[in-house]
Motif scaffolding. Sequence first.
Motif, PDB file in Angstrom:
ATOM      1  N   VAL A  52       0.859  -1.182   0.000  1.00  0.00           N
ATOM      2  CA  VAL A  52       0.000   0.000   0.000  1.00  0.00           C
ATOM      3  C   VAL A  52       0.891   1.226   0.000  1.00  0.00           C
ATOM      4  CG1 VAL A  52      -1.903  -1.138   1.213  1.00  0.00           C
ATOM      5  CG2 VAL A  52      -0.163   0.079   2.526  1.00  0.00           C
ATOM      6  N   SER A 182      -4.051  -0.434  10.487  1.00  0.00           N
ATOM      7  CA  SER A 182      -3.734   0.193   9.201  1.00  0.00           C
ATOM      8  C   SER A 182      -4.333   1.586   9.053  1.00  0.00           C
ATOM      9  CB  SER A 182      -4.212  -0.690   8.047  1.00  0.00           C
ATOM     10  OG  SER A 182      -5.601  -0.910   8.129  1.00  0.00           O
ATOM     11  N   SER A 185      -8.162   4.489   5.285  1.00  0.00           N
ATOM     12  CA  SER A 185      -7.617   4.305   3.933  1.00  0.00           C
ATOM     13  C   SER A 185      -8.726   4.376   2.899  1.00  0.00           C
ATOM     14  CB  SER A 185      -6.868   2.972   3.834  1.00  0.00           C
ATOM     15  OG  SER A 185      -7.671   1.881   4.241  1.00  0.00           O
ATOM     16  N   ALA A 192      -6.592   9.932  -1.473  1.00  0.00           N
ATOM     17  CA  ALA A 192      -6.008   9.844  -0.138  1.00  0.00           C
ATOM     18  C   ALA A 192      -5.244  11.122   0.193  1.00  0.00           C
ATOM     19  CB  ALA A 192      -5.080   8.633  -0.048  1.00  0.00           C
ATOM     20  N   ALA A 217      -9.363  -2.872   5.087  1.00  0.00           N
ATOM     21  CA  ALA A 217      -8.242  -2.072   4.595  1.00  0.00           C
ATOM     22  C   ALA A 217      -8.375  -1.845   3.101  1.00  0.00           C
ATOM     23  CB  ALA A 217      -6.918  -2.775   4.899  1.00  0.00           C
ATOM     24  N   TYR A 220      -4.694   2.542  -0.161  1.00  0.00           N
ATOM     25  CA  TYR A 220      -3.939   3.776   0.071  1.00  0.00           C
ATOM     26  C   TYR A 220      -4.300   4.399   1.418  1.00  0.00           C
ATOM     27  CZ  TYR A 220      -3.054   2.982  -4.808  1.00  0.00           C
ATOM     28  OH  TYR A 220      -2.698   2.384  -5.986  1.00  0.00           O
ATOM     29  N   GLN A 221      -3.319   4.426   2.309  1.00  0.00           N
ATOM     30  CA  GLN A 221      -3.565   4.979   3.639  1.00  0.00           C
ATOM     31  C   GLN A 221      -3.706   6.490   3.572  1.00  0.00           C
ATOM     32  OE1 GLN A 221      -0.540   5.459   6.810  1.00  0.00           O
ATOM     33  NE2 GLN A 221      -1.745   4.011   7.998  1.00  0.00           N
TER      34      GLN A 221
END
Length: 255
Positions: A52, A182, A185, A192, A217, A220-221
Amino acid sequence: MLTRQRKELLLARLKQDGQIVARSLSEELGLSEDTIRRDLRELAAEGLLQRVHGGALPLDLPPSPAMGKFSERQRLSSDAKPAIARAAAAMITPGQVVFIDGGTTAVQLARALPPDLSCTVVTHSPSVAVELAEHAAAEVILIGGRLFKHSIVAMGTATLETIAQIRTDIYFMGVCSVHPESGISTGDFDEAGIKRAISAMARRTVVLASPEKLDTASPYQIAPLSHVSAIIVSGDAPEALLKRYRKLGIEVTKA
């Protein structure tokens, strides 16, 4: 440190922490960020982790169904979203400047604002702006840019430049996924970044989390959960699930 040793260490840390943030780990281990990113790419190609933006996640995290098309997402948790929206609207006090994100729950939030609530709503969502067109007491600032059709929001350089000029009291953020390890996201790299920029200009960030988004999840965080002030969830969300978020010091509101 040999390549094999680095990869074994990365997998061990992923198992221990539930995520890898390349920048933090490079500082901790004294390795270049490029080296760690290359190792992560190779491990992802071997099917050993999920790559990610900014790091990696375990393969066994469930993907979020909230990554579908806007029309599809409107059918998800259709009973929960209005309740979450009403709880969010109750957080706004007269005179505040609030940013309402794009997304299906955000549209419900715009509908839930009391007709006599005097506030300023900033948004990059045409859908949210249209919902407030007949609101007599709300000032609406619509941020423009290139239309990202998946979420029906403006994105791009012009959008970011305008976001950087407006400080808000609360940012009501829509996300694809929320997870204790995580963080928050979404399914698009650029989106993001837009959400991070909006959050950086807000005094508080409140995540609107319908049931299908919890403990999932996306690639892309946006940010770790330490950047989140509060999460609003549906009233039937299991308490055992919510304890993990409360332990992180996050205010959890059940709608």
